[in-house]
Scaffold this motif. Structure first.
Motif, mmCIF file in Angstrom:
data_model
loop_
_atom_site.group_PDB
_atom_site.id
_atom_site.type_symbol
_atom_site.label_atom_id
_atom_site.label_comp_id
_atom_site.label_asym_id
_atom_site.label_seq_id
_atom_site.Cartn_x
_atom_site.Cartn_y
_atom_site.Cartn_z
ATOM 1 N N GLY A 97 61.085 20.819 -0.498
ATOM 2 C CA GLY A 97 60.869 19.876 0.756
ATOM 3 C C GLY A 97 59.310 19.218 0.209
ATOM 4 N N ARG A 98 58.544 19.563 -0.724
ATOM 5 C CA ARG A 98 57.196 19.179 -1.008
ATOM 6 C C ARG A 98 57.120 18.705 -2.394
ATOM 7 N N LYS A 99 56.062 17.736 -2.494
ATOM 8 C CA LYS A 99 56.014 17.044 -3.794
ATOM 9 C C LYS A 99 55.245 17.910 -4.599
ATOM 10 N N VAL A 100 55.645 18.109 -5.910
ATOM 11 C CA VAL A 100 55.017 18.884 -6.917
ATOM 12 C C VAL A 100 54.862 18.010 -8.165
ATOM 13 N N GLY A 101 53.723 18.851 -8.703
ATOM 14 C CA GLY A 101 53.723 18.067 -10.416
ATOM 15 C C GLY A 101 53.134 16.883 -10.283
ATOM 16 N N ILE A 102 53.443 15.984 -11.295
ATOM 17 C CA ILE A 102 52.951 14.615 -11.416
ATOM 18 C C ILE A 102 53.913 13.647 -10.681
ATOM 19 N N TRP A 103 53.189 12.765 -9.717
ATOM 20 C CA TRP A 103 54.031 11.587 -9.206
ATOM 21 C C TRP A 103 53.477 10.346 -9.673
ATOM 22 N N TYR A 104 54.238 9.382 -10.186
ATOM 23 C CA TYR A 104 53.609 8.237 -10.645
ATOM 24 C C TYR A 104 54.012 6.900 -9.570
ATOM 25 N N GLU A 105 53.070 6.191 -9.479
ATOM 26 C CA GLU A 105 53.169 4.833 -8.344
ATOM 27 C C GLU A 105 53.695 3.720 -9.446
ATOM 28 N N LEU A 106 54.564 3.103 -9.221
ATOM 29 C CA LEU A 106 54.891 2.135 -9.915
ATOM 30 C C LEU A 106 54.961 0.751 -9.321
ATOM 31 N N LYS B 72 53.697 1.205 -14.350
ATOM 32 C CA LYS B 72 52.882 2.263 -13.827
ATOM 33 C C LYS B 72 51.738 1.665 -13.353
ATOM 34 N N ARG B 73 51.059 2.099 -12.176
ATOM 35 C CA ARG B 73 50.022 1.841 -11.643
ATOM 36 C C ARG B 73 48.708 3.001 -11.938
#
Length: 54
Positions: free
Chosen positions: A24-33, A46-47
């Motif tokens: 239930g938690r964000k892990v690793g690399i998250w990309y904003e597009l 990708k931003r």
């Protein structure tokens, strides 16, 4: 891999986030597009990227 929409996702403001969840938690690399509504054919670009450590 998950895709989350921004809280104010709409026709003129299209920002998404792609990454992984673990327990239930964000892990690793998250990309904003982001997709420019004037150039929809170009798709999402990708931003930035944010690292969520475990």
């Amino acid at each position: 891999m998950w895709t989350d929409l921004s809280d104010n996702f709409q026709y003129y403001s299209q920002v998404i986030y792609k990454g992984e969840y673990k327990n239930g938690r964000k892990v690793g690399i998250w990309y904003e597009l982001e997709r420019d509504w004037n150039n929809m054919d170009e798709g999402f670009q990708k931003r930035l990227a944010k690292n969520y450590e475990i």
